[in-house]
Design a protein around this motif. Structure first.
Motif, PDB file in Angstrom:
ATOM      1  N   ASN A   1      39.200 -37.584  21.544  1.00 28.09           N
ATOM      2  CA  ASN A   1      39.679 -38.502  22.577  1.00 28.09           C
ATOM      3  C   ASN A   1      39.601 -37.926  23.994  1.00 28.09           C
ATOM      4  O   ASN A   1      40.079 -38.551  24.942  1.00 28.09           O
ATOM      5  CB  ASN A   1      41.098 -38.999  22.269  1.00 28.09           C
ATOM      6  CG  ASN A   1      42.152 -37.915  22.384  1.00 28.09           C
ATOM      7  OD1 ASN A   1      41.844 -36.727  22.465  1.00 28.09           O
ATOM      8  ND2 ASN A   1      43.418 -38.311  22.361  1.00 28.09           N
ATOM      9  N   GLY A   2      38.992 -36.756  24.159  1.00 24.29           N
ATOM     10  CA  GLY A   2      38.696 -36.239  25.497  1.00 24.29           C
ATOM     11  C   GLY A   2      39.850 -35.498  26.133  1.00 24.29           C
ATOM     12  O   GLY A   2      41.014 -35.903  26.029  1.00 24.29           O
ATOM     13  N   ARG A   3      39.538 -34.413  26.807  1.00 25.95           N
ATOM     14  CA  ARG A   3      40.564 -33.587  27.446  1.00 25.95           C
ATOM     15  C   ARG A   3      41.242 -34.368  28.568  1.00 25.95           C
ATOM     16  O   ARG A   3      40.583 -34.919  29.449  1.00 25.95           O
ATOM     17  CB  ARG A   3      39.931 -32.307  27.992  1.00 25.95           C
ATOM     18  CG  ARG A   3      40.926 -31.270  28.501  1.00 25.95           C
ATOM     19  CD  ARG A   3      40.194 -29.957  28.813  1.00 25.95           C
ATOM     20  NE  ARG A   3      41.124 -28.908  29.187  1.00 25.95           N
ATOM     21  CZ  ARG A   3      41.451 -28.610  30.434  1.00 25.95           C
ATOM     22  NH1 ARG A   3      40.911 -29.308  31.426  1.00 25.95           N
ATOM     23  NH2 ARG A   3      42.291 -27.638  30.710  1.00 25.95           N
ATOM     24  N   HIS A   4      42.562 -34.427  28.538  1.00 28.45           N
ATOM     25  CA  HIS A   4      43.314 -35.179  29.534  1.00 28.45           C
ATOM     26  C   HIS A   4      44.727 -34.626  29.604  1.00 28.45           C
ATOM     27  O   HIS A   4      45.111 -33.748  28.827  1.00 28.45           O
ATOM     28  CB  HIS A   4      43.347 -36.672  29.169  1.00 28.45           C
ATOM     29  CG  HIS A   4      44.054 -36.961  27.879  1.00 28.45           C
ATOM     30  ND1 HIS A   4      43.470 -36.756  26.641  1.00 28.45           N
ATOM     31  CD2 HIS A   4      45.304 -37.436  27.628  1.00 28.45           C
ATOM     32  CE1 HIS A   4      44.334 -37.098  25.687  1.00 28.45           C
ATOM     33  NE2 HIS A   4      45.452 -37.511  26.265  1.00 28.45           N
ATOM     34  N   TYR A   5      45.501 -35.163  30.527  1.00 26.29           N
ATOM     35  CA  TYR A   5      46.922 -34.811  30.580  1.00 26.29           C
ATOM     36  C   TYR A   5      47.705 -35.984  31.155  1.00 26.29           C
ATOM     37  O   TYR A   5      47.137 -36.913  31.736  1.00 26.29           O
ATOM     38  CB  TYR A   5      47.168 -33.524  31.378  1.00 26.29           C
ATOM     39  CG  TYR A   5      46.814 -33.574  32.841  1.00 26.29           C
ATOM     40  CD1 TYR A   5      47.793 -33.753  33.817  1.00 26.29           C
ATOM     41  CD2 TYR A   5      45.496 -33.404  33.274  1.00 26.29           C
ATOM     42  CE1 TYR A   5      47.478 -33.763  35.164  1.00 26.29           C
ATOM     43  CE2 TYR A   5      45.167 -33.412  34.618  1.00 26.29           C
ATOM     44  CZ  TYR A   5      46.168 -33.590  35.566  1.00 26.29           C
ATOM     45  OH  TYR A   5      45.848 -33.605  36.898  1.00 26.29           O
TER      46      TYR A   5
ATOM     47  N   ARG B   1      42.081 -37.720  33.387  1.00 27.18           N
ATOM     48  CA  ARG B   1      41.053 -37.061  32.566  1.00 27.18           C
ATOM     49  C   ARG B   1      40.297 -35.983  33.321  1.00 27.18           C
ATOM     50  O   ARG B   1      39.268 -35.526  32.863  1.00 27.18           O
ATOM     51  CB  ARG B   1      40.082 -38.106  32.002  1.00 27.18           C
ATOM     52  CG  ARG B   1      40.785 -39.023  31.015  1.00 27.18           C
ATOM     53  CD  ARG B   1      39.844 -39.818  30.156  1.00 27.18           C
ATOM     54  NE  ARG B   1      40.596 -40.503  29.123  1.00 27.18           N
ATOM     55  CZ  ARG B   1      40.904 -39.995  27.952  1.00 27.18           C
ATOM     56  NH1 ARG B   1      40.507 -38.777  27.652  1.00 27.18           N
ATOM     57  NH2 ARG B   1      41.617 -40.671  27.077  1.00 27.18           N
ATOM     58  N   GLU B   2      40.808 -35.559  34.462  1.00 21.38           N
ATOM     59  CA  GLU B   2      40.200 -34.431  35.143  1.00 21.38           C
ATOM     60  C   GLU B   2      40.894 -33.150  34.713  1.00 21.38           C
ATOM     61  O   GLU B   2      42.070 -33.146  34.378  1.00 21.38           O
ATOM     62  CB  GLU B   2      40.307 -34.589  36.658  1.00 21.38           C
ATOM     63  CG  GLU B   2      39.402 -35.680  37.187  1.00 21.38           C
ATOM     64  CD  GLU B   2      39.274 -35.603  38.686  1.00 21.38           C
ATOM     65  OE1 GLU B   2      38.527 -36.406  39.238  1.00 21.38           O
ATOM     66  OE2 GLU B   2      39.927 -34.749  39.297  1.00 21.38           O
ATOM     67  N   SER B   3      40.177 -32.045  34.761  1.00 21.34           N
ATOM     68  CA  SER B   3      40.754 -30.753  34.405  1.00 21.34           C
ATOM     69  C   SER B   3      41.880 -30.415  35.364  1.00 21.34           C
ATOM     70  O   SER B   3      41.808 -30.686  36.549  1.00 21.34           O
ATOM     71  CB  SER B   3      39.695 -29.656  34.440  1.00 21.34           C
ATOM     72  OG  SER B   3      38.678 -29.931  33.504  1.00 21.34           O
TER      73      SER B   3
END
Length: 410
Positions: A338-342, A407-409
């Protein structure tokens, strides 16, 4: 919203009669806009700086802007030196006075280095306020004006009127807004008044005192001797102010202008939802309170489809079923990630209902199976991978009725 236009070369801006010099020449490569906030210091919706930085970020990303622009947001903490390096403009929306981050000598030196290189500055609300007896932060030189201590302030609806012919006022016009303003600014000769209105100061040096009505400048610009551009706006005490169409246009114009970009004749537009800030600042949003239980029948919910699977929202502020939490059922396809996110405004708890999964939290792998639960703190970067042959189902809980996903680092 993708960045849709090819980058244009910046042309010199000549405002006859205002004495504004042209800004710094457009550098090669993308123009990087750096947004800096700090933790919220009032009740929800007031001094809600972290959420406000995220609203600004999505407003700018959704703008019909020149291509080659990068938006980098640090909603809750001061960025490291590497993040500051290469910025075309720095936007600060945060606490001032004795909480001002530039009271730290190291941070002040970092920003001073950027200013000397002609990097733009945009200061919102208390970011232009320094302690009354402190002269260590040269904001008067950098911005063209500064507020010393808790000098006069007012909270009221003010009709703001353009004061100059200036690119950041393109398409803005006269508008009414309810906000907190600071009518006691120490201006430098470089300041150009942009927006002003009539107001009645209600506090002087932090004490309740009603003064006679006066006309005061609440936004101004400066073309600095180093070639950089600065814009300051003393409002946005309330997060919901960021839903004002005219203020949105003024802020987008200001940020892109200080980055050395041209402002179109009608100003910038954004695709950000008209009530985005009000929905985050729930108590100040004007929505009716939730006063009774809400039942979601089997098969109900609001579905979001993604390349990796589905999120079925069971409860949230948007569904008018909870103002303080949200819950969703996530279905992850076999082999999907589901993609790196926070989540910048919420902790998240995931309970696995079925399937075999691998959860990566800030680079640490955790194997999960049916019955396992994992808690992830606000702001921790994470993503989930279905390592099984069947769809995995996960119940996801958020500590906010309006959870945000970035979804940005970090």
């Amino acid at each position: 919203m993708s960045l849709v236009k090819t980058i244009q070369h910046v042309v010199a801006i000549c405002l006859i009669g205002l004495g504004l010099a042209a800004g710094p020449a457009l550098a090669a490569g993308p123009k990087r806009i750096l947004l800096i906030g700090n933790p919220n210091s009032h009740v929800p919706g007031e001094h809600d700086f972290g959420d406000g930085i995220l609203v600004l970020k999505h407003m700018l990303v959704g703008a019909d802007q020149p291509g080659g622009v990068e938006i980098d947001a640090y909603p809750y903490a001061w960025p490291d030196e590497a993040a500051l390096r290469g910025a075309a403009t720095v936007v600060m929306y945060l606490d001032g006075d004795f909480r001002h981050p530039l009271l730290d000598a190291g941070r002040r030196a970092q920003l001073e280095g950027l200013v000397k290189r002609g990097v733009g500055l945009v200061m919102l609300h208390q970011a232009s306020t320094v302690p009354k007896a402190d002269r260590s932060i040269p904001l008067r030189d950098w911005l063209g004006g500064v507020r010393y201590g808790l000098a006069n302030r007012t909270t009221q609806t003010v009709r703001l009127e353009p004061e100059a012919q200036h690119p950041v006022l393109n398409g803005v016009g006269t508008f009414d807004i309810f906000d907190e303003f600071y009518p006691a600014i120490d201006f430098a000769p470089s300041a150009v008044s942009l927006l002003a209105g009539r107001m009645t100061p209600q506090f002087v040096d932090g004490k309740a005192t009603v003064l006679p009505e006066q006309r005061a400048t609440v936004a101004w610009a400066a073309n600095r001797t180093d070639g950089g551009r600065s814009v300051t706006f003393t409002g946005v005490h309330y997060l919901a102010s960021l839903d004002s169409p005219a203020l949105r246009k003024f802020l987008m114009n200001s940020i892109f202008w200080t980055a050395g970009l041209n402002v179109p004749p009608g100003g910038f537009e954004t695709t950000l939802a008209a009530d985005a800030a009000s929905r985050i600042a729930y108590p100040a949003s004007g929505l009716p309170p939730i006063t009774e239980a809400v039942t979601l029948p089997a098969g109900g919910g609001v579905s979001e489809t993604h390349p990796w699977g589905e999120l079925l929202w069971l409860t949230s502020g948007a569904q008018r079923s909870s103002k303080s939490m949200a819950m969703a059922l996530m279905t992850l396809k076999p082999g999907a990630d589901n993609g790196r996110h926070y989540h910048p405004n919420s902790d998240v708890v995931l309970h696995v209902l079925s399937g075999q999964l691998r959860q990566v939290v800030d680079g640490r792998d955790v194997a999960l199976k049916a019955g396992d639960t994992i808690s992830i703190p606000q702001g921790a970067a994470h993503h989930m991978i279905n390592t099984g042959a069947e769809p995995a189902r996960v119940l996801v809980g958020f500590a906010s009725g309006w959870p945000l996903t970035d979804r940005e680092s970090k």
